[in-house]
Write a protein that holds these residues in place. Structure first.
Motif, short mmCIF file in Angstrom:
data_model
loop_
_atom_site.label_atom_id
_atom_site.label_comp_id
_atom_site.label_asym_id
_atom_site.label_seq_id
_atom_site.Cartn_x
_atom_site.Cartn_y
_atom_site.Cartn_z
N THR A 74 -1.82 0.51 -2.14
CA THR A 74 -1.24 -0.68 -2.88
C THR A 74 0.04 -0.27 -3.27
O THR A 74 0.34 0.85 -3.82
N THR A 121 2.23 -5.11 -1.93
CA THR A 121 1.18 -5.14 -1.33
C THR A 121 -0.09 -4.84 -1.93
O THR A 121 -0.13 -3.84 -2.51
N TYR A 129 -3.47 -2.61 1.60
CA TYR A 129 -2.94 -2.75 2.76
C TYR A 129 -3.04 -1.75 3.73
O TYR A 129 -2.38 -0.51 3.23
N THR A 131 -1.27 0.78 5.67
CA THR A 131 0.29 0.91 5.69
C THR A 131 0.41 1.91 6.93
O THR A 131 -0.09 2.98 6.80
#
Length: 220
Positions: free
Chosen positions: A36, A40, A43, A45
């Motif tokens: 996070t 976002t 997410y 990533t």
């Protein structure tokens, strides 16, 4: 298999700047950590895997985290092909040239994505770093668990290397833009120009001429 560098080379060779390409989001890598950030939430990533209608599969990184990506079910979407300018261009080039070749694991991809976001999203004027607390800036990593801390440290290392990089540009960076979905950055390696056959001929003939002069100067 996704090829991080193949797409941009094909696009740049086949189309002028700011042409349109048709691409489709396929997947993220299963090993990408869920993080996070300030823009976002939860997410996955890391790198994004795409399919180009003309040239095949490729890998990209997001440069617009506040926008959604077009899920695979939405099919092919049209993106314009462009480039980066100014400080953003130089920092992205520094990031790619210093670190991209060593990015492989899920944590490395996540850290590289965070570094890209910091370069393109930070608006506070603070030094580029993935930070928390009073000096976190406008873009920061909100996750604070052990895995996130490891990714943060690696992203900070990538950003430091990007800002201090002074070597040659090892990659050509392409910007893909869409009004509704995440804009992307795609890289292709910069290769040295291969001399034309005529250049080789001139080079070899020059060596022959030098050799002839050397023989004439030898004592008899």
């Amino acid at each position: 298999m996704f090829k991080p560098l193949a797409f941009a080379a094909a696009v740049l060779a086949a189309t002028p700047s700011f042409a349109d390409v048709s691409i489709k989001f396929v997947s993220k890598d299963a090993a990408d950590p869920v993080l996070t950030t300030s823009v976002t939430t939860d997410y996955a990533t890391g790198a994004l895997n795409y399919l180009n209608a003309a040239t095949g599969s490729f890998q990209a990184y997001c440069i617009e985290p506040a926008q959604p990506f077009a899920i695979s079910a939405k099919g092919f979407k049209t993106y314009s092909v462009g480039s980066f300018t100014g400080t953003q261009a130089s920092l992205l080039q520094g990031l790619y040239s210093s670190s991209f070749g060593s990015v492989h694991t899920g944590n490395q991809q996540a850290a590289f994505q965070l570094a890209v976001w910091e370069i393109v999203s930070e608006t506070s004027g603070t030094p580029l770093k993935i930070a928390t607390g009073a000096d976190q800036g406008s873009f920061y990593l909100a996750s604070t668990d052990g895995a996130a801390n490891a990714v943060q440290a690696l992203a900070t290392h990538y950003l430091s290397a990007a800002q201090s990089y002074s070597g040659p540009s090892l990659y050509s960076l392409t910007k893909l833009s869409n009004a509704s979905y995440q804009d992307l950055v795609v890289a292709t390696t910069v290769t040295a120009a291969v001399p034309e056959p005529e250049t080789y001929a001139l080079f070899l003939s020059g060596l022959g001429f030098v050799g002839l002069l050397a023989r004439r100067r030898l004592p008899r």
